[in-house]
Design a protein around this motif. Structure first.
Motif, PDB file in Angstrom:
ATOM      1  N   GLU A 165       0.844  -1.189   0.000  1.00  0.00           N
ATOM      2  CA  GLU A 165       0.000   0.000   0.000  1.00  0.00           C
ATOM      3  C   GLU A 165       0.888   1.251   0.000  1.00  0.00           C
ATOM      4  OE1 GLU A 165      -2.610  -0.103   3.254  1.00  0.00           O
ATOM      5  OE2 GLU A 165      -3.735  -1.876   2.574  1.00  0.00           O
ATOM      6  N   LYS A 166       0.595   2.200  -0.858  1.00  0.00           N
ATOM      7  CA  LYS A 166       1.356   3.452  -0.925  1.00  0.00           C
ATOM      8  C   LYS A 166       0.888   4.411   0.156  1.00  0.00           C
ATOM      9  CE  LYS A 166       2.315   3.284  -5.871  1.00  0.00           C
ATOM     10  NZ  LYS A 166       2.186   4.029  -7.156  1.00  0.00           N
ATOM     11  N   ALA A 167       1.898   5.051   0.831  1.00  0.00           N
ATOM     12  CA  ALA A 167       1.560   6.029   1.876  1.00  0.00           C
ATOM     13  C   ALA A 167       0.976   7.290   1.250  1.00  0.00           C
ATOM     14  CB  ALA A 167       2.810   6.382   2.676  1.00  0.00           C
ATOM     15  N   GLU A 168       0.113   7.895   2.008  1.00  0.00           N
ATOM     16  CA  GLU A 168      -0.504   9.129   1.522  1.00  0.00           C
ATOM     17  C   GLU A 168       0.555  10.237   1.463  1.00  0.00           C
ATOM     18  OE1 GLU A 168      -3.767  10.195   3.877  1.00  0.00           O
ATOM     19  OE2 GLU A 168      -4.959   8.393   3.420  1.00  0.00           O
ATOM     20  N   VAL A 169       0.583  11.014   0.378  1.00  0.00           N
ATOM     21  CA  VAL A 169       1.546  12.091   0.172  1.00  0.00           C
ATOM     22  C   VAL A 169       0.979  13.384   0.742  1.00  0.00           C
ATOM     23  CG1 VAL A 169       2.851  13.418  -1.514  1.00  0.00           C
ATOM     24  CG2 VAL A 169       2.460  10.971  -1.873  1.00  0.00           C
ATOM     25  N   ASP A 170       1.785  14.033   1.648  1.00  0.00           N
ATOM     26  CA  ASP A 170       1.380  15.314   2.246  1.00  0.00           C
ATOM     27  C   ASP A 170       1.923  16.449   1.379  1.00  0.00           C
ATOM     28  OD1 ASP A 170       0.586  17.392   3.779  1.00  0.00           O
ATOM     29  OD2 ASP A 170       1.795  16.888   5.542  1.00  0.00           O
ATOM     30  N   ASN A 171       1.042  17.200   0.743  1.00  0.00           N
ATOM     31  CA  ASN A 171       1.450  18.293  -0.146  1.00  0.00           C
ATOM     32  C   ASN A 171       1.450  19.657   0.544  1.00  0.00           C
ATOM     33  OD1 ASN A 171       1.793  16.602  -2.417  1.00  0.00           O
ATOM     34  ND2 ASN A 171      -0.430  16.612  -2.781  1.00  0.00           N
ATOM     35  N   THR A 172       1.409  19.665   1.881  1.00  0.00           N
ATOM     36  CA  THR A 172       1.422  20.940   2.604  1.00  0.00           C
ATOM     37  C   THR A 172       2.764  21.634   2.411  1.00  0.00           C
ATOM     38  OG1 THR A 172      -0.042  20.012   4.283  1.00  0.00           O
ATOM     39  CG2 THR A 172       1.139  22.038   4.844  1.00  0.00           C
ATOM     40  N   PRO A 173       2.794  22.928   2.002  1.00  0.00           N
ATOM     41  CA  PRO A 173       4.066  23.641   1.806  1.00  0.00           C
ATOM     42  C   PRO A 173       4.874  23.701   3.096  1.00  0.00           C
ATOM     43  CG  PRO A 173       2.264  24.853   0.793  1.00  0.00           C
ATOM     44  CD  PRO A 173       1.639  23.754   1.599  1.00  0.00           C
ATOM     45  N   ILE A 174       6.157  23.499   2.947  1.00  0.00           N
ATOM     46  CA  ILE A 174       7.065  23.529   4.089  1.00  0.00           C
ATOM     47  C   ILE A 174       7.785  24.882   4.118  1.00  0.00           C
ATOM     48  CG2 ILE A 174       9.041  22.422   5.187  1.00  0.00           C
ATOM     49  CD1 ILE A 174       8.252  19.876   3.687  1.00  0.00           C
ATOM     50  N   VAL A 175       7.792  25.531   5.283  1.00  0.00           N
ATOM     51  CA  VAL A 175       8.404  26.862   5.392  1.00  0.00           C
ATOM     52  C   VAL A 175       9.378  26.889   6.559  1.00  0.00           C
ATOM     53  CG1 VAL A 175       6.450  28.079   4.364  1.00  0.00           C
ATOM     54  CG2 VAL A 175       6.523  27.701   6.841  1.00  0.00           C
ATOM     55  N   GLU A 176      10.266  27.866   6.515  1.00  0.00           N
ATOM     56  CA  GLU A 176      11.200  28.131   7.607  1.00  0.00           C
ATOM     57  C   GLU A 176      10.854  29.483   8.215  1.00  0.00           C
ATOM     58  OE1 GLU A 176      16.037  28.415   8.430  1.00  0.00           O
ATOM     59  OE2 GLU A 176      15.243  27.989   6.421  1.00  0.00           O
ATOM     60  N   VAL A 177      10.897  29.584   9.528  1.00  0.00           N
ATOM     61  CA  VAL A 177      10.477  30.810  10.210  1.00  0.00           C
ATOM     62  C   VAL A 177      11.588  31.326  11.117  1.00  0.00           C
ATOM     63  CG1 VAL A 177       8.032  30.182  10.142  1.00  0.00           C
ATOM     64  CG2 VAL A 177       9.429  29.560  12.129  1.00  0.00           C
ATOM     65  N   LYS A 178      11.427  32.584  11.492  1.00  0.00           N
ATOM     66  CA  LYS A 178      12.344  33.231  12.421  1.00  0.00           C
ATOM     67  C   LYS A 178      11.511  34.032  13.407  1.00  0.00           C
ATOM     68  CE  LYS A 178      16.041  36.685  12.596  1.00  0.00           C
ATOM     69  NZ  LYS A 178      16.858  37.633  11.794  1.00  0.00           N
ATOM     70  N   ASN A 179      11.820  33.908  14.693  1.00  0.00           N
ATOM     71  CA  ASN A 179      11.055  34.609  15.718  1.00  0.00           C
ATOM     72  C   ASN A 179      11.368  36.098  15.704  1.00  0.00           C
ATOM     73  OD1 ASN A 179       9.783  32.299  16.617  1.00  0.00           O
ATOM     74  ND2 ASN A 179      11.325  31.875  18.197  1.00  0.00           N
ATOM     75  N   ILE A 180      10.317  36.898  15.800  1.00  0.00           N
ATOM     76  CA  ILE A 180      10.445  38.354  15.830  1.00  0.00           C
ATOM     77  C   ILE A 180      10.781  38.797  17.249  1.00  0.00           C
ATOM     78  CG2 ILE A 180       9.202  40.535  15.614  1.00  0.00           C
ATOM     79  CD1 ILE A 180       9.938  39.408  12.970  1.00  0.00           C
TER      80      ILE A 180
END
Length: 405
Positions: free
Chosen positions: A33-48
């Motif tokens: 069985e193929k795992a479900e692919v997560d297409n959520t965009p991945i981002v990098e953040v910096k604390n203000i």
């Protein structure tokens, strides 16, 4: 019999085929069985980070003395004495003797003026006495009012004028005698000396140049659009000067005392003048170990300006149409409106629109939409690490089972 064989053989072949098919089917692995692919965009953040900030305006300049004086001879004569400190770089105090011009002729002139003064006073006293005698004689001759000429008043006025002239001659002779001594008008450093022992100087001959050590100045060019970040256009503002002394980075405090009030024709800059008190630390005995701010030194300056209560610094490329992309508490994209106070190189200073701890998205998004779901790089990495750990554990279990068999 032959007929039975014809019936049994096909049936046996068919049974064997069915059995082989069943056997091979049981050996085939079912598709994974193929795992479900997560297409959520991945981002990098910096604390203000939001904190109070003092605006600073950068500038530069060369340290110069506030007062510099070219000393010239006011009398003529031979230089008969020179101070040991009257050399380039020498430090002298106010009133200290630098050089002496031969005073003999001026002593003689003073004695001559004093003698003329004595003669004038004697003549004046004689004339006063003669005036009194003339008045008595006139009263003995007639009762009419005497004339000024008969009372010798014109002669008395002449003698009074002679006395005043003699007084002026004495003052002139005393002043010329004082001028044979060349003294420092203030605490100073010797910048140059133009005479030598035995040389002859005339009236107006240059003797040397002094640089006042009490106060130093630095002319600081400031662009017109930077004045808005200074209080009262910089007047009375504190300044931090930075330079080097013997290869060591040093800072000195200063203060803006005035503006030159015009825009320079060539640089189009406004010049603010900063003053440094006692730059060589000659009067402050508590700063004997401090390094001096030397005349002619090149320094950079940070002029302290207005204060911002809530300020944060953000890279300029992350601000588009006065908006920045944030990752909210629900891991969704949110655009915040911000107010830019100032640009500093590749960054901007923001005073409105951001809170301390806000997560600023620093990576690019292909098709950003307000409210879209996002994932953090750190969360994805943690999940991958967990999966890798689980897979490793399964492999270890299988290996252990195989070893047990």
């Amino acid at each position: 019999m032959a007929r039975k064989k014809q019936i049994i053989i096909p049936i046996a072949i068919l049974a064997i085929g069915i059995g082989a098919y069943i056997g091979f089917s049981s050996m085939k692995k079912p598709p994974e069985e193929k795992a479900e692919v997560d297409n959520t965009p991945i981002v990098e953040v910096k604390n203000i980070t939001v904190m109070p900030m003092t605006m600073k305006v950068s500038s530069y300049g060369v340290v110069k003395p506030k007062y510099e004086t070219t000393i010239v001879a006011q009398v003529s004569g031979e230089v008969v004495e020179l101070s040991d400190t009257f050399v380039r770089g020498g430090l002298v105090k106010k009133g200290q003797l630098l050089a002496r011009i031969d005073p003999n002729d001026y002593h003689a002139a003073l004695i001559d003026a004093q003698a003329n003064m004595a003669s004038a006073r004697a003549a004046l006293e004689t004339e006063v006495a003669q005036g009194k005698v003339a008045e008595k004689e006139w009263q003995q001759i007639t009762d009419t009012s005497p004339t000024e000429l008969s009372l010798r008043k014109p002669q008395l006025a002449q003698e009074l004028a002679n006395v005043k002239s003699a007084q002026a001659a004495i003052l002139r002779a005393e002043r010329n005698l004082q001028r044979t001594e060349i003294r420092a008008p203030y605490d100073a450093m010797i910048n140059s000396r133009s005479i030598g022992l035995g040389s002859f100087v005339g009236v107006g001959s240059e003797i040397g140049m002094l640089l006042g050590t009490a106060v130093a100045e630095v002319r600081l060019p400031v662009a017109d659009n930077q004045l808005q970040y200074l209080i009262n256009q910089g007047l009375q503002s504190k300044v931090n000067l930075s330079g080097t002394f013997a290869g060591e980075a040093i800072q000195w405090p200063a203060e803006i005392v005035r503006s030159e009030g015009v825009v320079d024709d060539n640089s189009r800059m406004t010049y603010l003048v900063a003053e440094i008190q006692d730059p060589y630390y000659l009067n402050d005995h508590n700063q004997e170990s401090a390094l001096p701010l030397r005349f002619g030194a090149y320094v950079t300056a940070k002029i302290l300006g207005i204060n911002i209560e809530h300020a944060s610094i953000v890279p300029q490329y992350l601000v588009v149409n006065n908006q920045v992309a944030l990752l909210d508490s629900d891991s969704k994209l949110h655009y915040a409106d911000v107010n830019i106070v100032r640009q500093e190189g590749g960054n901007v200073v923001i005073n409105k629109g951001l809170l301390d701890g806000d997560q600023l998205i620093v990576s690019s998004l292909d098709y950003p939409v307000e409210g879209m779901k996002l994932s953090l790089v750190t969360d994805v990495q943690d999940e991958q690490n967990d999966n890798s750990s689980t897979s490793a554990e399964k492999i270890d279990v299988v290996n252990n089972e195989n070893e047990g068999e």
